[in-house]
Enzyme design. Structure first.
Site, PDB file in Angstrom:
ATOM      1  N   SER A 144       0.923  -1.272   0.103  1.00 32.19           N
ATOM      2  CA  SER A 144       0.006  -0.013  -0.054  1.00 32.19           C
ATOM      3  C   SER A 144       1.036   1.042  -0.114  1.00 32.19           C
ATOM      4  O   SER A 144       1.511   1.402   0.927  1.00 32.19           O
ATOM      5  CB  SER A 144      -0.816   0.258   1.144  1.00 32.19           C
ATOM      6  OG  SER A 144      -1.671   1.339   1.351  1.00 32.19           O
ATOM      7  N   HIS A 173      -1.317  -1.575  -3.952  1.00 30.77           N
ATOM      8  CA  HIS A 173      -2.575  -1.088  -3.454  1.00 30.77           C
ATOM      9  C   HIS A 173      -2.606   0.318  -3.170  1.00 30.77           C
ATOM     10  O   HIS A 173      -1.708   1.039  -2.611  1.00 30.77           O
ATOM     11  CB  HIS A 173      -2.561  -1.896  -1.983  1.00 30.77           C
ATOM     12  CG  HIS A 173      -3.967  -1.560  -1.239  1.00 30.77           C
ATOM     13  ND1 HIS A 173      -4.845  -2.407  -1.156  1.00 30.77           N
ATOM     14  CD2 HIS A 173      -4.336  -0.412  -0.459  1.00 30.77           C
ATOM     15  CE1 HIS A 173      -5.962  -1.866  -0.506  1.00 30.77           C
ATOM     16  NE2 HIS A 173      -5.557  -0.793  -0.065  1.00 30.77           N
ATOM     17  N   ASP A 211      -4.854   3.601  -2.178  1.00 28.36           N
ATOM     18  CA  ASP A 211      -5.870   4.079  -1.210  1.00 28.36           C
ATOM     19  C   ASP A 211      -6.481   5.285  -1.643  1.00 28.36           C
ATOM     20  O   ASP A 211      -5.761   6.333  -1.747  1.00 28.36           O
ATOM     21  CB  ASP A 211      -5.403   3.961   0.064  1.00 28.36           C
ATOM     22  CG  ASP A 211      -5.039   2.884   0.671  1.00 28.36           C
ATOM     23  OD1 ASP A 211      -6.060   1.873   0.938  1.00 28.36           O
ATOM     24  OD2 ASP A 211      -3.810   2.579   1.203  1.00 28.36           O
ATOM     25  N   MET A 224      -9.098   8.417  -0.769  1.00 25.81           N
ATOM     26  CA  MET A 224      -9.926   8.748   0.440  1.00 25.81           C
ATOM     27  C   MET A 224     -10.308  10.238  -0.090  1.00 25.81           C
ATOM     28  O   MET A 224      -9.792  10.933  -0.589  1.00 25.81           O
ATOM     29  CB  MET A 224      -9.206   8.903   1.575  1.00 25.81           C
ATOM     30  CG  MET A 224      -8.351   7.549   2.149  1.00 25.81           C
ATOM     31  SD  MET A 224      -7.107   7.844   3.458  1.00 25.81           S
ATOM     32  CE  MET A 224      -6.614   6.092   3.554  1.00 25.81           C
ATOM     33  N   HIS A 254      -8.603   0.778  -3.869  1.00 28.39           N
ATOM     34  CA  HIS A 254      -9.143   0.727  -2.692  1.00 28.39           C
ATOM     35  C   HIS A 254      -9.948   2.139  -2.619  1.00 28.39           C
ATOM     36  O   HIS A 254      -9.291   3.149  -2.165  1.00 28.39           O
ATOM     37  CB  HIS A 254      -8.452   0.465  -1.547  1.00 28.39           C
ATOM     38  CG  HIS A 254      -9.200   0.221  -0.295  1.00 28.39           C
ATOM     39  ND1 HIS A 254      -8.666   0.199   1.172  1.00 28.39           N
ATOM     40  CD2 HIS A 254     -10.535   0.178   0.113  1.00 28.39           C
ATOM     41  CE1 HIS A 254      -9.640   0.180   2.062  1.00 28.39           C
ATOM     42  NE2 HIS A 254     -10.721   0.159   1.398  1.00 28.39           N
ATOM     43  N   MET A 278     -12.370   4.577  -0.648  1.00 32.25           N
ATOM     44  CA  MET A 278     -12.911   4.690   0.377  1.00 32.25           C
ATOM     45  C   MET A 278     -13.591   6.179   0.111  1.00 32.25           C
ATOM     46  O   MET A 278     -12.992   7.267   0.628  1.00 32.25           O
ATOM     47  CB  MET A 278     -11.927   4.732   1.454  1.00 32.25           C
ATOM     48  CG  MET A 278     -11.451   3.604   1.927  1.00 32.25           C
ATOM     49  SD  MET A 278      -9.675   3.582   2.879  1.00 32.25           S
ATOM     50  CE  MET A 278      -8.588   3.618   1.432  1.00 32.25           C
ATOM     51  N   MET A 323     -11.425  -5.143   6.464  1.00 34.22           N
ATOM     52  CA  MET A 323     -10.831  -4.131   6.884  1.00 34.22           C
ATOM     53  C   MET A 323     -10.318  -4.427   8.442  1.00 34.22           C
ATOM     54  O   MET A 323     -11.240  -5.031   9.115  1.00 34.22           O
ATOM     55  CB  MET A 323     -11.514  -2.776   6.977  1.00 34.22           C
ATOM     56  CG  MET A 323     -11.691  -2.199   5.487  1.00 34.22           C
ATOM     57  SD  MET A 323      -9.955  -1.795   4.727  1.00 34.22           S
ATOM     58  CE  MET A 323      -9.226  -0.512   5.810  1.00 34.22           C
ATOM     59  N   ASP A 342      -6.471  -5.827   5.201  1.00 39.52           N
ATOM     60  CA  ASP A 342      -6.096  -4.562   5.102  1.00 39.52           C
ATOM     61  C   ASP A 342      -5.907  -3.610   6.310  1.00 39.52           C
ATOM     62  O   ASP A 342      -7.190  -3.333   7.101  1.00 39.52           O
ATOM     63  CB  ASP A 342      -6.556  -3.709   3.878  1.00 39.52           C
ATOM     64  CG  ASP A 342      -6.157  -2.266   3.617  1.00 39.52           C
ATOM     65  OD1 ASP A 342      -4.984  -2.138   4.107  1.00 39.52           O
ATOM     66  OD2 ASP A 342      -6.828  -1.526   2.779  1.00 39.52           O
TER      67      ASP A 342
HETATM   68  C1  DX5 Z   1      -6.204   2.249   5.542  1.00 38.31           C
HETATM   69  C2  DX5 Z   1      -5.922   1.906   4.307  1.00 38.31           C
HETATM   70  C3  DX5 Z   1      -4.463   0.643   4.342  1.00 38.31           C
HETATM   71  C4  DX5 Z   1      -3.242   1.476   4.578  1.00 38.31           C
HETATM   72  C5  DX5 Z   1      -2.683   0.308   5.645  1.00 38.31           C
HETATM   73  O1  DX5 Z   1      -7.386   2.976   5.384  1.00 38.31           O
HETATM   74  O2  DX5 Z   1      -6.919   1.261   3.537  1.00 38.31           O
HETATM   75  O3  DX5 Z   1      -4.423   0.225   2.961  1.00 38.31           O
HETATM   76  O4  DX5 Z   1      -2.441   2.003   3.824  1.00 38.31           O
HETATM   77  O5  DX5 Z   1      -1.565   0.873   6.083  1.00 38.31           O
HETATM   78  P1  DX5 Z   1      -0.971   0.156   7.331  1.00 38.31           P
HETATM   79  O6  DX5 Z   1      -0.207  -1.138   6.885  1.00 38.31           O
HETATM   80  O7  DX5 Z   1       0.145   0.830   7.916  1.00 38.31           O
HETATM   81  O8  DX5 Z   1      -1.955  -0.306   8.418  1.00 38.31           O
HETATM   82 ZN    ZN Z   2      -6.461   0.251   1.850  1.00 37.97          ZN
END
Ligand code: DX5
Ligand code: ZN
Length: 244
Positions: free
Chosen positions: A14, A39, A41, A43, A75, A77, A146, A185
């Site tokens: 990620s 991956h 993310d 947001m 991903h 969000m 999650m 994740d």
């Molecule tokens: C959190 C993300 C994850 C994040 C995980 O909302 O969806 O993908 O990058 O980070 P770590 O591995 O540091 O928990």
């Molecule tokens: Zn993620």
């Protein structure tokens, strides 16, 4: 864990925790160390209390991933993910996951991801029960469990996620959907990765355990692999076939 299962397990990197001032280099280091799944993310500051990046970041790392025959997973969000699906697939997403909590018409959203030509995934927040998958399992390629509240990297793994993964693995087996991947994740590091893999996950998403100031990306990945009994990444062609 059987040898076959062990080899099927993939670590996904990620980039949320990567150094964005040299993102291309960070991605390249992960790929050179054998990662074949990045991956990404997304947001929006509404569904989760944080902002991250848009499709231009995905587009900029697509050529780097292509050199290693690697996949990009998005991903989402965000509230109203339907608005962005085409944009992200056009920018190079091989797979897209949407949160059930954001999709009033989940079946249509999943169908749209597939129509656009990407693999489809459904993400569940820690407090969302597996029952939310009941009517959609036939349509999905993977479930993203999650194991932290989405929104930030570097959070503590929520212990009850382990039992949820075990129950999901059992549910998939009982219903004949063993091919559906379970991605996990949040909070994946050398202490948690083993139990998560043994619980039945096939894709282990790690951010801060890979990209951090403590050790190199390659060393961090080596430690994570050792913790799940993987000596070295499998061959490129084999990994490619196993990916969602
Ligand atoms: C959190 C993300 C994850 C994040 C995980 O909302 O969806 O993908 O990058 O980070 P770590 O591995 O540091 O928990
Ligand atoms: Zn993620």
């Amino acid at each position: 864990m059987s040898r076959g299962r062990e080899e099927k397990i993939q670590i996904a990197a990620s980039i949320l925790s990567a150094d964005f001032s040299r993102l291309g280099d960070e991605v390249k280091q992960a790929l050179e160390a054998g990662v074949r799944r990045i991956h990404v993310d997304i947001m929006d500051g509404h569904f989760v209390p944080n902002l991250s990046m848009g499709s231009q970041v995905l587009r900029s790392i697509r050529p780097i991933a292509d050199k290693f025959d690697a996949l990009l997973h998005v991903h989402l969000m965000v509230t109203d993910p339907d608005r962005y699906l085409a944009d992200f697939v056009r920018a190079g997403a091989n797979s897209v996951s949407v949160h059930v909590e954001t999709c009033p018409h989940l079946h249509r959203t999943i169908q749209e991801i597939r129509t656009l030509g990407a693999r489809s995934g459904v993400a569940l927040n820690p407090a969302t029960p597996l029952a939310a998958l009941d009517e959609i399992l036939t349509e999905v390629d993977f479930v993203l469990v999650m194991s932290v509240e989405p929104g930030f990297g570097g959070q503590e793994f929520i212990p009850s996620s382990l039992d949820k993964i075990v129950r999901l693995r059992r549910m998939l087996k009982e219903r004949g959907f063993d091919q559906v991947q379970i991605a996990v994740d949040g909070g994946i590091h050398i202490q948690t990765i083993g139990p998560v893999a043994r619980a039945g996950a096939t894709v282990l998403v790690a951010g801060s355990a890979i990209f951090n100031g403590h050790a190199s990306v390659a060393d961090n990945l080596r430690e994570l692999r050792t913790a799940i009994g993987q000596k070295k990444p499998g061959s490129r062609s084999r990994q490619r076939r196993d990916l969602t």
